[in-house]
Design a protein around this motif. Structure first.
Motif, PDB file in Angstrom:
ATOM      1  N   PHE A   1      -9.193   1.481   2.966  1.00 48.21           N
ATOM      2  CA  PHE A   1      -8.463   2.127   1.637  1.00 48.21           C
ATOM      3  C   PHE A   1      -6.881   2.313   2.009  1.00 48.21           C
ATOM      4  O   PHE A   1      -6.577   1.895   3.092  1.00 48.21           O
ATOM      5  CB  PHE A   1      -9.243   3.509   1.973  1.00 48.21           C
TER       6      PHE A   1
ATOM      7  N   GLU B   1       2.207   2.711  -3.991  1.00 47.90           N
ATOM      8  CA  GLU B   1       2.799   3.535  -5.148  1.00 47.90           C
ATOM      9  C   GLU B   1       1.995   4.444  -6.151  1.00 47.90           C
ATOM     10  O   GLU B   1       1.390   5.293  -5.400  1.00 47.90           O
ATOM     11  CB  GLU B   1       3.543   2.561  -6.123  1.00 47.90           C
TER      12      GLU B   1
ATOM     13  N   ASN C   1      -5.455   0.944   5.242  1.00 53.13           N
ATOM     14  CA  ASN C   1      -6.134   1.743   6.406  1.00 53.13           C
ATOM     15  C   ASN C   1      -7.575   1.280   6.489  1.00 53.13           C
ATOM     16  O   ASN C   1      -8.380   0.929   5.505  1.00 53.13           O
ATOM     17  CB  ASN C   1      -6.388   3.295   6.080  1.00 53.13           C
TER      18      ASN C   1
ATOM     19  N   PRO D   1       1.124   4.007   3.950  1.00 51.87           N
ATOM     20  CA  PRO D   1      -0.394   4.182   3.880  1.00 51.87           C
ATOM     21  C   PRO D   1      -0.964   2.899   3.258  1.00 51.87           C
ATOM     22  O   PRO D   1      -2.095   3.274   2.388  1.00 51.87           O
ATOM     23  CB  PRO D   1      -0.523   5.412   3.189  1.00 51.87           C
TER      24      PRO D   1
ATOM     25  N   ARG E   1      -2.991   3.235  -0.311  1.00 50.16           N
ATOM     26  CA  ARG E   1      -2.201   3.892  -1.404  1.00 50.16           C
ATOM     27  C   ARG E   1      -1.070   2.835  -1.754  1.00 50.16           C
ATOM     28  O   ARG E   1      -0.262   2.659  -0.679  1.00 50.16           O
ATOM     29  CB  ARG E   1      -1.780   5.420  -1.168  1.00 50.16           C
TER      30      ARG E   1
END
Lengths: 393, 218
Positions: A191, A195, A113, A110, A193
């Motif tokens: 956007f 870690e 995005n 992820p 993530r």
């Protein structure tokens, strides 16, 4: 008949109707939610309750469509049929497409995005749990729904006219909160993530405080975009800390009546800074946000506010939970036009208490009581009792 | 006389130990994933979501009156890659099941099944995993409150004679007592195929469940 309906609700296999067999490269599903809400207040209904009735019933049906094309493309839409995005706004009933988006996730992780459409803001930590099933309460925190004397329609002629609004009852058709609910404005975001870190940036057609009608690109356009973002840090699974920011024009309509000569609506911005923290372990969940917001008011100056809430939810049993939320809003001074300064809004304290019971994986009942105290002659109802039944399918 | 008695006793014990057979075969599986595609409207997971576990079958023999002590060691139902692992777990009534979390994010396992209703709350990796004793026979359907695509099931059985199939649908029940019993192949909450079988001492009985067309279902 009633017994059959109750059994149907309890036995209904939650959730989602899969439109294509599992395992296909394209996965499409339809899910939904029916919310039956009632609000009882001892005076003018507070916050974003648009009805004038002290007892108000608000049914709402929501349909969610999720389409996955492989693991990199995803589309989502949320349609609602209700008595207005905010209860009572369209008392006769109305259907809307509240959210729609197309998301591209280029990698299997992820980390990045990209999405475009009309969707909830990335600001803060409340919006991620604003839907009825996930929100322990029926209403939003104060900063997300308490309307202020700020308006997006016209510029005040001066400080006197602006401050005079404080004595009036809320004019919800023209006034604004700091953040209007989940702020489903139109735009694009990136956007991801990595870690322990999250990031999210978005460009939207309307400000955080904008009303639902301004969220549609065909209504307001993109001539005055708002930029928002959030950076998050998770020291471990229990904690989630974030800092959010947003800036953009908050007035709508071109030209905006009453603006000083030579100025445009884009010259008057809403700038908002937020700090959020959440903690969870076992059956306890805690959330908090502090939100500082500045409205640049034509012919007046900067109107600053500070809002915060602390919220706790505890699961007493696998079905029963209780929640408590403490909300406050404070307001700075603006020049009063007579050589002095005056507080531009009345500070407010609100305490929300709720209990909820999940009868099954698809049926939930909630009861909320709110007590509010405002230092204002035009105070809204001090007591609000709300109930909500949510059925997911 | 004493020597003869001991010999007779040994013979009886040995023949009793050998009075067992084997049942094996295959169950035709759908091969479908147990859960839907992961969907996250407003949040993100820390890592990659693994593929949903495929639906497996549990084959078990109903042997009236026979009960064995459940295993002293707890059985593990892991959360790994944002999926339950294994997706299907069969245990005997009274077994303790623990739910370790192998992901960097929280999980919140719960079930509203008749056989067990619980909510384990949020627990993290490397934390002492929550444990449950499953003391009532039936299906315990597992979900995660945070990751709504996660699906798992624990089948709690009143018999010690059970086996979960492999991905190809193969199963083997060893140490089955001789006699005529009902053999069940559980495929989902709606489908259990039943067949009467006669187990013979020292022999292997082959029973294939080739699908709903050739077997009764309930």
């Amino acid at each position: 008949m009633k017994r059959c309906f109750a059994l149907l609700l309890l036995a209904a296999p939650a959730l989602a109707v899969e439109l294509l067999p599992r395992g296909w490269p394209v996965h499409a599903s339809l899910s939904g939610r029916v919310d039956l809400e009632s609000y009882l207040s001892d005076g003018a209904p507070p916050a974003l309750l648009f009805s004038d009735d002290e007892l108000f019933f608000n049914p709402r049906a929501s349909l969610f469509a999720d389409v996955h094309l492989g693991s990199h493309w995803y589309a989502f839409a949320q349609a609602r049929f209700d008595r207005g995005f905010d209860p009572g706004l369209n008392a006769g009933g109305k259907g809307r497409l509240d959210e729609y988006l197309l998301r591209w996730t280029p990698f299997d992780t992820p980390v990045i995005n990209v999405q475009a459409g009309k969707f909830a803001t990335v600001f803060g930590n409340w919006v991620q749990r604003h839907l009825a099933w996930d929100n322990p309460f029926i209403t939003a925190p104060l900063a997300y729904e308490n309307v202020l004397i700020m308006t997006d329609r016209t510029a005040p002629a001066g400080a006197g006219g602006f401050l005079a609004r404080r004595g009036r009852t809320d004019t919800k058709g023209t006034w604004l909160p700091v953040i209007w609910g989940p702020s489903y404005a139109t735009g694009a975001s990136i956007f991801g993530r990595v870690e322990r870190f999250d990031y999210a940036f978005e460009v939207k057609n309307a400000g955080l405080s904008s009303r639902p009608s301004a969220w549609r690109a065909d209504e307001v356009g993109f001539s005055a975009p708002t930029y928002s973002g959030r950076l998050g840090f998770r020291p471990d699974a229990a904690w989630n800390l974030g800092i959010s920011g947003s800036t953009g024009a908050y007035m709508i309509g071109e030209p905006t009546p009453g603006l000083p000569a030579g100025s445009e609506r884009d010259d008057y911005q809403q700038s908002t800074l937020g700090f959020d923290a959440s903690y969870a372990h076992g059956h306890l969940q805690l959330w908090s946000e502090v939100i500082l917001s500045r409205f640049e008011v034509p012919n007046v100056g900067n109107a600053d506010s500070l809002s915060y809430f602390i919220e706790a939810k505890y699961k007493i049993t696998e079905s029963l939970f209780a929640a408590l939320r403490w909300n406050q809003q404070f307001f700075d001074t603006v020049p009063d036009g007579a050589g002095g300064n005056a507080t531009w809004e009345s500070r407010i304290l609100r305490i929300d208490a709720a209990v909820g019971y999940r009868l099954s994986r698809s049926l939930q009942l909630k009861l909320q009581y709110s007590y509010a105290h405002e230092n204002s002659p035009a105070e809204n109802a001090g007591h609000l009792l709300a109930t909500q039944m949510t059925w997911r399918f | 006389m004493t020597r003869f008695f001991i010999l007779a006793l040994l013979l009886a014990v040995t023949s009793g130990a050998c009075a067992q057979g084997v049942v094996e075969g295959t169950v035709t599986l759908t091969g479908r994933p147990m859960g839907p595609a992961p969907t996250s409207h407003y949040g993100l997971n820390a890592g990659r979501v693994a593929e949903s576990p495929k639906q497996l079958a549990v084959v078990y023999l109903e042997v009236p009156g026979v009960k064995k002590t459940p295993p002293a060691k707890p059985v593990v139902m892991m959360q790994s890659g944002y999926q339950f692992a294994p997706g299907v777990l069969a245990v005997q009534t009274g077994t303790q099941v623990i739910f370790p979390n192998d992901d960097s994010d929280y999980h919140n396992v719960f079930s509203y099944s008749k056989a067990k209703r619980f909510d384990l709350g949020r627990f993290r990796k490397n934390e002492t995993p929550p444990a449950l004793i499953l003391d009532k026979a039936g299906e315990v359907r597992l979900y995660c409150e945070i990751h709504q695509h996660m699906r798992g099931v624990i089948l709690v059985l009143d018999t010690p004679h059970f086996a979960t199939t492999d991905a190809e649908g193969r199963y083997r029940l060893a140490g089955v007592p001789a006699g005529t019993f009902q053999l069940n192949a559980w495929l989902s909450e709606k489908t259990t195929i039943m067949q009467e079988v006669t187990v013979t001492v020292g022999k292997t009985l082959r029973v294939d469940f080739s699908g709903l067309r050739t077997a009764s279902s309930r």
